[in-house]
Design a protein around this motif. Structure first.
Motif, PDB file in Angstrom:
ATOM      1  N   SER A 150       0.668  -1.318  -0.048  1.00  0.00           N
ATOM      2  CA  SER A 150      -0.028  -0.056   0.027  1.00  0.00           C
ATOM      3  C   SER A 150       1.139   1.237  -0.086  1.00  0.00           C
ATOM      4  CB  SER A 150      -0.827   0.084   1.346  1.00  0.00           C
ATOM      5  OG  SER A 150      -1.713  -1.039   1.211  1.00  0.00           O
ATOM      6  N   VAL A 151       0.335   2.207  -0.675  1.00  0.00           N
ATOM      7  CA  VAL A 151       1.229   3.601  -0.803  1.00  0.00           C
ATOM      8  C   VAL A 151       0.668   4.602   0.393  1.00  0.00           C
ATOM      9  CG1 VAL A 151       1.661   5.654  -2.242  1.00  0.00           C
ATOM     10  CG2 VAL A 151       1.500   3.369  -3.262  1.00  0.00           C
ATOM     11  N   VAL A 152       1.763   4.908   1.177  1.00  0.00           N
ATOM     12  CA  VAL A 152       1.326   5.697   2.320  1.00  0.00           C
ATOM     13  C   VAL A 152       2.020   6.972   2.141  1.00  0.00           C
ATOM     14  CG1 VAL A 152       1.234   5.969   5.093  1.00  0.00           C
ATOM     15  CG2 VAL A 152       0.914   3.610   3.988  1.00  0.00           C
ATOM     16  N   VAL A 153       1.436   8.356   2.518  1.00  0.00           N
ATOM     17  CA  VAL A 153       1.884   9.405   2.211  1.00  0.00           C
ATOM     18  C   VAL A 153       1.912  10.292   3.424  1.00  0.00           C
ATOM     19  CG1 VAL A 153       1.663  11.766   1.131  1.00  0.00           C
ATOM     20  CG2 VAL A 153       1.129   9.695  -0.312  1.00  0.00           C
ATOM     21  N   HIS A 154       2.961  10.632   4.079  1.00  0.00           N
ATOM     22  CA  HIS A 154       3.258  11.260   5.204  1.00  0.00           C
ATOM     23  C   HIS A 154       3.549  12.698   5.008  1.00  0.00           C
ATOM     24  CE1 HIS A 154       3.919   7.635   7.172  1.00  0.00           C
ATOM     25  NE2 HIS A 154       4.467   6.993   6.250  1.00  0.00           N
ATOM     26  N   ASP A 155       2.677  13.567   5.792  1.00  0.00           N
ATOM     27  CA  ASP A 155       2.896  15.351   5.696  1.00  0.00           C
ATOM     28  C   ASP A 155       3.446  15.576   7.065  1.00  0.00           C
ATOM     29  OD1 ASP A 155       2.934  18.080   5.537  1.00  0.00           O
ATOM     30  OD2 ASP A 155       1.331  18.157   3.767  1.00  0.00           O
ATOM     31  N   GLU A 156       4.844  15.984   7.269  1.00  0.00           N
ATOM     32  CA  GLU A 156       5.312  16.256   8.561  1.00  0.00           C
ATOM     33  C   GLU A 156       4.904  17.622   8.935  1.00  0.00           C
ATOM     34  OE1 GLU A 156       9.552  17.603   9.120  1.00  0.00           O
ATOM     35  OE2 GLU A 156       9.661  15.551   9.910  1.00  0.00           O
TER      36      GLU A 156
END
Length: 447
Positions: free
Chosen positions: A13-19
């Motif tokens: 699965s593609v997980v996108v993190h925005d710090e």
């Protein structure tokens, strides 16, 4: 520490993190899923379009539906991406199909399938649309031939198979594919297993499932009827009779298939089993049930039945109830047989000559009947003439040697005292059709 907006992979699965915001997005939830104002508006608009389409389809306002909503990219772009746009396209495709715009309908459905390849209803709709287009071509409502026709047949088969794989306990798709084989491709042997599958699938359903899927019962009954006709064509009259009796019992009171056709089929089965009394009774009842529509095929079989019952005069009465202008070649053939049985040879000849003039498909068969009649009357020159005309027509129409026409030319030449001509023709028949019945006996007379 994660880099803002950097994608990482976890269990495929593609997980996108925005710090910066602390947001984590993946395939299950994204920020836009929480702010639903646009999506809610699109869904509401799409549901409104669907409601309008359902009314128009129920009222058969096909043109209105197409004018207002097709193509959706131009007419109702706000519905795209709503999750309901596939349903809208499917209903528009149905409306397009109803006015014979099959190519446009297929394009709509194909676009839906590209977006949702595991959707049973889409494969079902595309198969049905392709199937309907082939029937429209068969009925000369549209033009579809050659490569385009073959491609359309392949398209229908492909999506019938996809729908069957997604719903293997269905009835309708197996029945319709059987009809595609039988009525469009004339492949009865391939149709039979599909009719039997439709029948067994319905009969395997629980009472609760039958109630839930009651709309498929009609095609179960049709599968019984078509299965009976198909097995009769394959030379199994007893099985045909069993299926037809089952069809009559299941359709009692609903008449999804008219009584006229069911009892005609029953008469046809009894005739094939040489039960001529039962055939006569079934055919008379079929006629009684017919309030409108053509009955020439019923009267023709009834006339043949009376002939088999040694009552040619009664059979001729049935034929004479049909106006001459609607007597098709096969009706004329039976009429000539009846007249021959009544020793009206001149009348039989006149009937067949009339059929020759009007028939551009089975003329070779009529010409052979004329050749046989003239042979019995000693008109051997006419036998040769009709046999040759039958061969010429067959070659022109189908590009093949017509064995029966050749055979009667040989007999005509033999009886008229032209053995050399007969041997030449016989050599051709022996080369083209070495197993032709009667060839050995004829050869023994000429050698």
């Amino acid at each position: 520490m994660n880099v803002p907006n950097k994608a990482s992979e976890t269990d495929d699965s593609v997980v996108v993190h925005d710090e910066k915001t602390g947001i984590v997005e993946d395939e299950f939830l994204q920020v836009n899923d929480l702010v639903t104002v646009r999506k809610d508006a699109a869904k509401k608009a799409a549901k409104g379009v669907l409601a309008e389409l359902e009314v128009m389809i129920r009222e058969k306002r096909w043109e209105d539906a197409i004018t207002l909503f097709h193509p959706i990219e131009e007419k109702v772009p706000e519905t795209i991406g709503s999750g309901w746009d596939g349903s809208i396209r499917r209903k528009i495709a149905f409306a397009l199909g109803q006015i014979n715009r099959f190519d446009d309908a297929i394009r709509e459905l194909d676009a839906c399938i590209q977006a949702d390849p595991e959707n049973f209803f889409l494969h079902n709709s595309l198969a049905y649309t392709a199937y309907n287009s082939l029937y429209a071509a068969k009925n000369k409502e549209i033009f579809l031939s050659g490569k385009n026709r073959h491609e359309r047949i392949d398209l229908a088969h492909r999506h019938f198979a996809a729908a069957q794989a997604l719903r293997p306990d269905g009835v309708t798709n197996f029945y319709r594919q059987g009809m595609l084989y039988r009525q469009i491709e004339r492949k009865t042997s391939q149709a039979l297993p599909l009719f039997f599958k439709a029948i067994s699938n319905w009969e395997s359903l629980s009472p609760e499932d039958r109630e839930a899927r009651h709309q498929e019962r009609k095609n179960y009954i049709k599968a019984l009827y078509q299965g009976a006709s198909a097995v009769l064509e394959n030379g199994r009259p007893q099985k045909a009779l069993d299926l037809l009796k089952q069809c009559l019992a299941e359709d009692n009171g609903t008449d999804h298939i008219s009584m006229t056709f069911k009892y005609f089929a029953l008469g046809k089965v009894h005739f094939s089993m040489c039960r001529f009394g039962e055939a006569r009774d079934a055919l008379l009842f079929s006629l009684k049930c017919s309030s409108s529509g053509p009955v020439d095929f019923i009267r023709e079989l009834l006339a043949r039945t009376y002939l088999a019952l040694d009552n040619p005069a009664k059979g001729l009465q049935e034929i004479e109830k049909l106006p001459e202008r609607i007597r098709r070649p096969y009706v004329r053939w039976t009429e000539s047989d009846l007249r021959i049985s009544l020793e009206d040879f001149a009348g039989a000849r006149a009937v067949l000559l009339n059929a020759v003039e009007r028939d551009n498909r089975s003329r070779h068969k009529t010409l052979v009947r004329l050749a046989r009649l003239e042979y019995l009357l000693g008109g051997y020159d006419k036998v040769i003439e009709h046999g040759k005309s039958a061969c010429d027509f067959f070659i022109e129409k189908w590009g093949q040697v017509y064995a029966e026409g050749l055979y009667w030319q040989i007999l005509g030449a033999y009886r008229s005292g032209a053995p050399d001509n007969a041997r030449t023709l016989m050599s051709q028949l022996e080369t083209e059709h070495p197993d032709y019945p009667g060839l050995d006996k004829l050869k023994s007379r000429l050698t």
